[in-house]
Structures are given as structure tokens and as C-alpha cells.
Design a protein around this motif. Structure first.
Motif, PDB file in Angstrom:
ATOM      1  N   LEU A 272       0.876   1.378  11.272  1.00 34.23           N
ATOM      2  CA  LEU A 272       2.008   1.021  10.370  1.00 34.23           C
ATOM      3  C   LEU A 272       1.603   0.831   8.854  1.00 34.23           C
ATOM      4  O   LEU A 272       2.352   1.073   7.949  1.00 34.23           O
ATOM      5  N   LEU A 273       0.313   0.246   8.813  1.00 37.81           N
ATOM      6  CA  LEU A 273      -0.164  -0.058   7.268  1.00 37.81           C
ATOM      7  C   LEU A 273      -0.176   1.426   6.506  1.00 37.81           C
ATOM      8  O   LEU A 273       0.135   1.600   5.187  1.00 37.81           O
ATOM      9  N   SER A 274      -0.715   2.685   7.331  1.00 32.93           N
ATOM     10  CA  SER A 274      -0.854   3.838   6.388  1.00 32.93           C
ATOM     11  C   SER A 274       0.454   4.237   6.280  1.00 32.93           C
ATOM     12  O   SER A 274       0.459   5.146   4.954  1.00 32.93           O
ATOM     13  N   LYS A 275       1.380   4.222   6.963  1.00 32.58           N
ATOM     14  CA  LYS A 275       2.813   4.788   6.658  1.00 32.58           C
ATOM     15  C   LYS A 275       3.315   3.717   5.455  1.00 32.58           C
ATOM     16  O   LYS A 275       4.023   4.578   4.439  1.00 32.58           O
ATOM     17  N   ILE A 276       3.005   2.737   5.351  1.00 32.94           N
ATOM     18  CA  ILE A 276       3.442   1.887   4.141  1.00 32.94           C
ATOM     19  C   ILE A 276       2.747   2.411   2.889  1.00 32.94           C
ATOM     20  O   ILE A 276       3.183   2.529   1.828  1.00 32.94           O
ATOM     21  N   ALA A 277       1.431   2.477   2.865  1.00 32.81           N
ATOM     22  CA  ALA A 277       0.349   2.924   2.168  1.00 32.81           C
ATOM     23  C   ALA A 277       0.789   4.362   1.494  1.00 32.81           C
ATOM     24  O   ALA A 277       0.659   4.429   0.351  1.00 32.81           O
ATOM     25  N   VAL A 278       1.202   5.165   2.440  1.00 31.94           N
ATOM     26  CA  VAL A 278       1.749   6.560   1.830  1.00 31.94           C
ATOM     27  C   VAL A 278       2.903   6.439   1.060  1.00 31.94           C
ATOM     28  O   VAL A 278       3.164   7.070  -0.129  1.00 31.94           O
ATOM     29  N   ILE A 279       3.900   5.884   1.465  1.00 29.92           N
ATOM     30  CA  ILE A 279       5.150   5.522   0.593  1.00 29.92           C
ATOM     31  C   ILE A 279       4.629   4.839  -0.953  1.00 29.92           C
ATOM     32  O   ILE A 279       4.912   5.341  -1.799  1.00 29.92           O
ATOM     33  N   ASP A 280       3.761   3.761  -0.740  1.00 25.09           N
ATOM     34  CA  ASP A 280       3.365   3.152  -1.876  1.00 25.09           C
ATOM     35  C   ASP A 280       2.691   4.146  -2.796  1.00 25.09           C
ATOM     36  O   ASP A 280       2.689   3.940  -3.991  1.00 25.09           O
ATOM     37  N   ILE A 281       1.671   4.896  -2.062  1.00 27.31           N
ATOM     38  CA  ILE A 281       0.820   5.970  -3.016  1.00 27.31           C
ATOM     39  C   ILE A 281       1.974   6.822  -3.633  1.00 27.31           C
ATOM     40  O   ILE A 281       1.710   7.335  -4.803  1.00 27.31           O
ATOM     41  N   LEU A 282       2.969   7.485  -2.867  1.00 24.97           N
ATOM     42  CA  LEU A 282       3.725   8.498  -3.527  1.00 24.97           C
ATOM     43  C   LEU A 282       4.540   7.827  -4.318  1.00 24.97           C
ATOM     44  O   LEU A 282       5.116   8.648  -5.460  1.00 24.97           O
TER      45      LEU A 282
ATOM     46  N   LEU B 264      -4.757   0.248  -4.467  1.00 27.38           N
ATOM     47  CA  LEU B 264      -5.047   0.540  -3.082  1.00 27.38           C
ATOM     48  C   LEU B 264      -6.053   1.510  -2.858  1.00 27.38           C
ATOM     49  O   LEU B 264      -7.178   1.291  -2.290  1.00 27.38           O
ATOM     50  N   LEU B 265      -6.150   2.748  -3.473  1.00 27.90           N
ATOM     51  CA  LEU B 265      -7.228   3.750  -3.321  1.00 27.90           C
ATOM     52  C   LEU B 265      -8.521   3.172  -4.050  1.00 27.90           C
ATOM     53  O   LEU B 265      -9.493   3.679  -3.430  1.00 27.90           O
ATOM     54  N   PRO B 266      -8.465   2.896  -5.056  1.00 31.94           N
ATOM     55  CA  PRO B 266      -9.583   2.355  -5.931  1.00 31.94           C
ATOM     56  C   PRO B 266     -10.135   1.415  -5.024  1.00 31.94           C
ATOM     57  O   PRO B 266     -11.484   1.171  -4.947  1.00 31.94           O
TER      58      PRO B 266
ATOM     59  N   ALA C 141     -12.120   0.899   5.952  1.00 31.31           N
ATOM     60  CA  ALA C 141     -11.719   1.770   4.736  1.00 31.31           C
ATOM     61  C   ALA C 141     -11.611   3.170   5.145  1.00 31.31           C
ATOM     62  O   ALA C 141     -10.714   4.018   4.687  1.00 31.31           O
ATOM     63  N   LEU C 142     -12.866   3.879   6.017  1.00 35.36           N
ATOM     64  CA  LEU C 142     -12.859   5.065   6.235  1.00 35.36           C
ATOM     65  C   LEU C 142     -11.651   5.594   7.064  1.00 35.36           C
ATOM     66  O   LEU C 142     -10.956   6.665   7.047  1.00 35.36           O
ATOM     67  N   LEU C 143     -11.408   4.549   8.205  1.00 36.43           N
ATOM     68  CA  LEU C 143     -10.345   5.044   9.094  1.00 36.43           C
ATOM     69  C   LEU C 143      -9.001   4.528   8.355  1.00 36.43           C
ATOM     70  O   LEU C 143      -8.075   5.645   8.608  1.00 36.43           O
ATOM     71  N   ALA C 144      -8.868   3.853   7.439  1.00 35.46           N
ATOM     72  CA  ALA C 144      -7.440   3.640   6.809  1.00 35.46           C
ATOM     73  C   ALA C 144      -7.324   5.134   5.961  1.00 35.46           C
ATOM     74  O   ALA C 144      -6.030   5.494   6.083  1.00 35.46           O
ATOM     75  N   LEU C 145      -8.388   5.549   5.470  1.00 31.44           N
ATOM     76  CA  LEU C 145      -8.287   6.697   4.543  1.00 31.44           C
ATOM     77  C   LEU C 145      -7.776   8.106   5.449  1.00 31.44           C
ATOM     78  O   LEU C 145      -6.897   8.901   5.210  1.00 31.44           O
TER      79      LEU C 145
ATOM     80  N   ASP D 113      -0.904  10.864   7.852  1.00 30.36           N
ATOM     81  CA  ASP D 113       0.475  10.661   7.517  1.00 30.36           C
ATOM     82  C   ASP D 113       0.938  11.612   6.292  1.00 30.36           C
ATOM     83  O   ASP D 113       2.023  11.947   6.297  1.00 30.36           O
ATOM     84  N   LEU D 114       0.008  11.916   5.420  1.00 32.85           N
ATOM     85  CA  LEU D 114       0.472  12.604   4.271  1.00 32.85           C
ATOM     86  C   LEU D 114       0.559  14.029   4.399  1.00 32.85           C
ATOM     87  O   LEU D 114       1.521  14.784   3.838  1.00 32.85           O
TER      88      LEU D 114
END
Length: 116
Positions: A1-11, A18-20, A37-41, A47-48
Motif C-alpha cells: 500500500l505504501l508503494s502505491k501511495i508513494a508512486v502517486i506522490d512521486i508522479l 521521499l526519494l532523497p 529502503a531497498l525493498l521500498a524502492l 508499481d511504476l
């Protein structure tokens, strides 16, 4: 779920730190934090891949950089393995990087070094 939120926020550039932050953790964090952190990436890249969106070069660099740095972390085989797993879904993002000879050589030398 976190990665899906992260993708939306990244785009949408809603979460610019987040990425820094993930990069900083991979560079300086304790082993459990580096692995997380590597697993999150890895999940973010997965997801991207499912989206039909162009990812900016800056975003690609911010994701690929810490993953490749983790692969270069010869001091810890677990971190190197986690980074290699994270790199696999990142390859689709790295397409533009392979067009630049210097970046392509850097990526390929890391992969070859870690495959030995």
C-alpha cells in the motif's frame, strides 16, 4: 500500500523528500534500514512499471542511484542481494540511462562486478 501511495506522490511531486530520504538511508543507514529502503524502492519500481506514465529522468536517477549504490556495498552481502532484487524491476526505468554511454558503463560495471 505504501508503494502505491508513494508512486502517486512521486508522479504528482507531492512528496519530494521521499526519494532523497530513501537514498540517504541506503547511503548511511543501519543494515535493517538499508534493507527496508531497498525493498521500498523495489516496490515503487514494480508499481511504476504497471502505469502508462513517463517517469522523469530526475525520478529515475533518484531511484536507480541508491539501488546501484546498494549493489556496490561490498561490506554486506545482504544489502547487495536486496539491491540486486530491487534493480530487476528498475531496469524498465533505466532504459534512458542506457542511452548515455557513461551511465550505461557505470550500470553495467556494477552488475558485472556483483555477478563475480
Amino acid at each position: 500500500l505504501l508503494s502505491k501511495i508513494a508512486v502517486i506522490d512521486i508522479l504528482t511531486e507531492s512528496w519530494p523528500e521521499l526519494l532523497p530520504s530513501l537514498m540517504n538511508i541506503v547511503q548511511t543507514g543501519a543494515k535493517p534500514l538499508k534493507l527496508a529502503a531497498l525493498l521500498a524502492l523495489q516496490y515503487i519500481c514494480e508499481d511504476l512499471q504497471t502505469l502508462d506514465e513517463d517517469v522523469s529522468e530526475a525520478t529515475t536517477d533518484a531511484i536507480i542511484g541508491p539501488v546501484v549504490q546498494g549493489m556496490r556495498d561490498a561490506s554486506d552481502p545482504d544489502v547487495m542481494c536486496s539491491a540486486a532484487k530491487a534493480f530487476y524491476p528498475c531496469v524498465s526505468l533505466a532504459g534512458k540511462l542506457f542511452e548515455n554511454k557513461q551511465q550505461r558503463d557505470w550500470l553495467l560495471s556494477t552488475i558485472v562486478q556483483r555477478a563475480k
